[in-house]
Scaffold this active site. Structure first.
Site, mmCIF file in Angstrom:
data_model
loop_
_atom_site.group_PDB
_atom_site.id
_atom_site.type_symbol
_atom_site.label_atom_id
_atom_site.label_comp_id
_atom_site.label_asym_id
_atom_site.label_seq_id
_atom_site.Cartn_x
_atom_site.Cartn_y
_atom_site.Cartn_z
ATOM 1 N N GLY A 183 0.837 -1.203 0.000
ATOM 2 C CA GLY A 183 0.000 0.000 0.000
ATOM 3 C C GLY A 183 0.876 1.258 0.000
ATOM 4 N N HIS A 184 1.905 1.265 0.864
ATOM 5 C CA HIS A 184 2.808 2.422 0.890
ATOM 6 C C HIS A 184 3.539 2.546 -0.449
ATOM 7 C CE1 HIS A 184 2.718 1.401 5.334
ATOM 8 N NE2 HIS A 184 2.403 2.675 5.350
#
Ligand code: PAF
Length: 268
Positions: free
Chosen positions: A21-22
């Site tokens: 996600g990051h």
């Protein structure tokens, strides 16, 4: 150097324990900017629970390697004393119109004050052109949008869609602490969001939410809240019309791990 040549800087603030996600935020920034800076800082002031802070995963070596592989140009890993020096930064009052009092704000007193404080300081230090945040922390990005509007109108915000595993589980640093059984349980959050979404618009939101709460409880999760909020103002709605744009938001415990997720309606 980048600025001197008119390049733009994209900034991805994180608390580490990085996951795909990051990395999707880093990728979004790389596409749109000449230079991408990530930061890793586990901000003590946004934890309303000391135990949660103590247990927050710290994986700096793996994190910096992931950032390098993703092509992030630099990473800022400040000491606590750099962000909170003896002579503290003056944090201006941000008019939030009660947006910090609902959902996460109601259950995590002081959390958004800490988030606003650290992001204000990071933006003062980094001075980026674009700030990248994840949709998974929907309320956070809505509140930080007000910070930018009121204090940093020159900085643009880009909210990147939630990154999910193939089964639908929203990626979160806290997922590392889930057992295999809890990972399966946690999928009920995703399914519940889809179910609620399929029932909108509706004049009877409370009936939908009561049923959804029961469904979550039946899987062994302990829901803290399930709310439907206006995407911009975060007002909690008890009816959703064709013209509304809402976020369906859930916080629930799997064992002692607190998970949050959301979906946007009509679009995600
Ligand atoms: O979303 C997070 O990881 C944090 O709240 C943030 C924005 C990095 C501030 O500490």
């Amino acid at each position: 150097m980048c600025r001197a040549t008119g390049g733009t800087v994209g900034f991805v603030p994180t608390m580490g324990a990085l996951h795909e996600g990051h990395i999707s935020l880093i990728e979004a920034s790389k596409k749109e900017n000449h230079f991408t800076l990530g930061s890793i800082f586990v901000n003590p002031t946004q934890f309303n629970n000391k135990e949660d802070l103590a247990k927050y995963p710290r994986t700096e070596v793996e994190d910096t390697e992931m950032l390098r592989k993703a092509g992030c140009d630099a990473v800022f890993i400040p000491y606590v004393s750099e962000i909170y020096p003896e002579k503290p930064y003056h944090i201006p009052e941000i008019d939030l119109n009660g947006m910090d009092e609902v959902m996460e704000g109601a259950f995590r007193p002081g959390h958004f004050k800490g988030v606003l404080q650290v992001v204000y300081i990071l933006l003062k230090i980094v001075e980026p052109d674009v700030l990248y945040l994840g949709q998974k922390d929907f309320q956070q990005q809505a509140i930080l949008r007000l910070l930018l509007d009121q204090q940093f109108p020159q900085i643009r915000m880009n909210t990147v869609p939630t990154y999910r595993s193939e089964s639908g589980l929203a990626l979160s640093s806290r997922n590392r602490r889930l057992t295999e059984e809890q990972k399966v349980q946690a999928l009920a959050i995703y399914k519940t969001l889809l179910e609620i979404k399929s029932q909108l618009p509706s004049n009877n939101v409370s009936e939908i939410l009561t049923q959804s709460k029961e469904n979550l409880e039946n899987t062994g999760l302990k829901p803290e809240y399930i709310s439907i909020a206006d995407q911009k103002t975060l007002s909690i709605l008890d009816k959703v019309t064709e013209n509304d744009r809402v976020a369906i938001c859930i916080a629930a415990f799997a064992g002692e791990i607190r998970l949050i997720d959301n979906m946007l309606w009509p679009e995600d």
